[in-house]
Design a protein around this motif. Structure first.
Motif, PDB file in Angstrom:
ATOM      1  N   THR A  28     112.349  35.900 -10.797  1.00 50.08           N
ATOM      2  CA  THR A  28     112.732  35.160 -11.994  1.00 50.08           C
ATOM      3  C   THR A  28     114.237  34.984 -12.001  1.00 50.08           C
ATOM      4  O   THR A  28     114.982  35.968 -11.897  1.00 50.08           O
ATOM      5  CB  THR A  28     112.282  35.898 -13.264  1.00 50.08           C
ATOM      6  OG1 THR A  28     110.859  36.073 -13.236  1.00 50.08           O
ATOM      7  CG2 THR A  28     112.663  35.093 -14.514  1.00 50.08           C
ATOM      8  N   THR A  38     112.392  30.241  -9.581  1.00 47.99           N
ATOM      9  CA  THR A  38     111.488  31.153 -10.265  1.00 47.99           C
ATOM     10  C   THR A  38     110.041  30.877  -9.875  1.00 47.99           C
ATOM     11  O   THR A  38     109.552  29.753  -9.998  1.00 47.99           O
ATOM     12  CB  THR A  38     111.646  31.013 -11.793  1.00 47.99           C
ATOM     13  OG1 THR A  38     112.970  31.414 -12.164  1.00 47.99           O
ATOM     14  CG2 THR A  38     110.635  31.875 -12.522  1.00 47.99           C
ATOM     15  N   ALA A  39     109.367  31.902  -9.370  1.00 46.28           N
ATOM     16  CA  ALA A  39     107.987  31.751  -8.903  1.00 46.28           C
ATOM     17  C   ALA A  39     107.475  33.100  -8.417  1.00 46.28           C
ATOM     18  O   ALA A  39     108.244  34.052  -8.262  1.00 46.28           O
ATOM     19  CB  ALA A  39     107.913  30.739  -7.758  1.00 46.28           C
ATOM     20  N   GLY A  40     106.178  33.152  -8.158  1.00 44.20           N
ATOM     21  CA  GLY A  40     105.609  34.261  -7.411  1.00 44.20           C
ATOM     22  C   GLY A  40     105.782  33.964  -5.930  1.00 44.20           C
ATOM     23  O   GLY A  40     105.445  32.863  -5.495  1.00 44.20           O
ATOM     24  N   ARG A  81     100.959  26.132  -4.562  1.00 44.42           N
ATOM     25  CA  ARG A  81     101.705  27.007  -3.678  1.00 44.42           C
ATOM     26  C   ARG A  81     102.385  26.162  -2.599  1.00 44.42           C
ATOM     27  O   ARG A  81     101.779  25.250  -2.046  1.00 44.42           O
ATOM     28  CB  ARG A  81     100.772  28.038  -3.048  1.00 44.42           C
ATOM     29  CG  ARG A  81     101.477  29.128  -2.276  1.00 44.42           C
ATOM     30  CD  ARG A  81     100.504  30.221  -1.863  1.00 44.42           C
ATOM     31  NE  ARG A  81      99.985  30.939  -3.024  1.00 44.42           N
ATOM     32  CZ  ARG A  81      99.258  32.048  -2.936  1.00 44.42           C
ATOM     33  NH1 ARG A  81      98.963  32.561  -1.740  1.00 44.42           N
ATOM     34  NH2 ARG A  81      98.817  32.642  -4.012  1.00 44.42           N
ATOM     35  N   GLN A  89     104.747  30.089  -5.607  1.00 45.38           N
ATOM     36  CA  GLN A  89     103.938  29.336  -6.555  1.00 45.38           C
ATOM     37  C   GLN A  89     104.468  29.555  -7.957  1.00 45.38           C
ATOM     38  O   GLN A  89     104.488  30.698  -8.440  1.00 45.38           O
ATOM     39  CB  GLN A  89     102.468  29.737  -6.466  1.00 45.38           C
ATOM     40  CG  GLN A  89     101.556  28.871  -7.308  1.00 45.38           C
ATOM     41  CD  GLN A  89     100.091  29.103  -7.009  1.00 45.38           C
ATOM     42  OE1 GLN A  89      99.703  30.136  -6.461  1.00 45.38           O
ATOM     43  NE2 GLN A  89      99.252  28.132  -7.349  1.00 45.38           N
ATOM     44  N   ALA A  90     104.897  28.481  -8.568  1.00 49.92           N
ATOM     45  CA  ALA A  90     105.360  28.520  -9.951  1.00 49.92           C
ATOM     46  C   ALA A  90     104.187  28.191 -10.872  1.00 49.92           C
ATOM     47  O   ALA A  90     103.228  27.529 -10.445  1.00 49.92           O
ATOM     48  CB  ALA A  90     106.496  27.529 -10.150  1.00 49.92           C
ATOM     49  N   PRO A  91     104.244  28.615 -12.128  1.00 48.33           N
ATOM     50  CA  PRO A  91     103.150  28.329 -13.059  1.00 48.33           C
ATOM     51  C   PRO A  91     102.854  26.833 -13.138  1.00 48.33           C
ATOM     52  O   PRO A  91     103.769  26.015 -13.294  1.00 48.33           O
ATOM     53  CB  PRO A  91     103.679  28.857 -14.383  1.00 48.33           C
ATOM     54  CG  PRO A  91     104.629  29.939 -13.996  1.00 48.33           C
ATOM     55  CD  PRO A  91     105.287  29.447 -12.739  1.00 48.33           C
ATOM     56  N   GLY A  92     101.600  26.480 -12.992  1.00 43.11           N
ATOM     57  CA  GLY A  92     101.191  25.096 -13.094  1.00 43.11           C
ATOM     58  C   GLY A  92     101.460  24.255 -11.867  1.00 43.11           C
ATOM     59  O   GLY A  92     101.224  23.037 -11.880  1.00 43.11           O
ATOM     60  N   LYS A  93     101.951  24.885 -10.801  1.00 39.82           N
ATOM     61  CA  LYS A  93     102.266  24.144  -9.590  1.00 39.82           C
ATOM     62  C   LYS A  93     101.490  24.700  -8.409  1.00 39.82           C
ATOM     63  O   LYS A  93     101.005  25.820  -8.438  1.00 39.82           O
ATOM     64  CB  LYS A  93     103.769  24.198  -9.300  1.00 39.82           C
ATOM     65  CG  LYS A  93     104.625  23.503 -10.344  1.00 39.82           C
ATOM     66  CD  LYS A  93     106.073  23.464  -9.913  1.00 39.82           C
ATOM     67  CE  LYS A  93     106.925  22.705 -10.908  1.00 39.82           C
ATOM     68  NZ  LYS A  93     108.349  22.643 -10.495  1.00 39.82           N
ATOM     69  N   GLN A 111     107.173  38.753  -7.925  1.00 40.76           N
ATOM     70  CA  GLN A 111     107.727  37.815  -8.900  1.00 40.76           C
ATOM     71  C   GLN A 111     109.250  37.755  -8.773  1.00 40.76           C
ATOM     72  O   GLN A 111     109.924  38.790  -8.744  1.00 40.76           O
ATOM     73  CB  GLN A 111     107.346  38.211 -10.321  1.00 40.76           C
ATOM     74  CG  GLN A 111     107.885  37.276 -11.398  1.00 40.76           C
ATOM     75  CD  GLN A 111     107.307  35.876 -11.288  1.00 40.76           C
ATOM     76  OE1 GLN A 111     106.148  35.671 -10.915  1.00 40.76           O
ATOM     77  NE2 GLN A 111     108.124  34.868 -11.627  1.00 40.76           N
TER      78      GLN A 111
END
Length: 117
Positions: free
Chosen positions: A114, A90-92, A45, A39-43, A112
């Motif tokens: 990156t 890049t994502a969790g 999962r 899951q990337a920020p604003g997106k 994380q």
């Protein structure tokens, strides 16, 4: 109690490699479908890769040919080898175990990743 404990991840330059590991409780590992999501920020999962107890795998189109999911049944551990990393990776990253007989989902704490120069 079912636990999924992740390790690995971190910061890597584009083109580099990282490996994620996820150790699961022995009680479920042998029957669970194991997977990695991100899951990337604003997106939302999304599924990255999944492997059944018999070793059948599926991958997201975006990682095919670069990422490899595998499992060590003796160690109750699933791995995600990530090669040729791109900034868009890049994502969790979250480990998942799905047990069909009970329709139960279990999640790791997240790692994380990156990718940046």
């Amino acid at each position: 109690q079912v636990q999924l404990v992740e390790s690995g991840g971190g910061l890597m330059q584009p083109g580099g490699s990282l490996r994620l590991s996820c150790a699961a409780s022995r009680t479920i590992f042998s029957i669970a479908i194991m997977g990695w999501y991100r899951q990337a920020p604003g997106k939302q999962r999304e599924l990255v890769a999944r492997i059944t107890s018999s070793g059948t795998t599926i991958y997201a189109d975006s990682v095919k040919g670069r990422f490899t999911i595998s499992r060590d049944n003796a160690k109750n551990t699933v791995f995600l080898q990530m090669n040729s990393l791109k900034p868009e990776d890049t994502a969790g990253y979250y480990c998942n175990a799905y047990v069909g007989v009970s329709r139960s989902d279990y999640w790791g704490q997240g790692s994380q990743v990156t990718v940046s120069s």
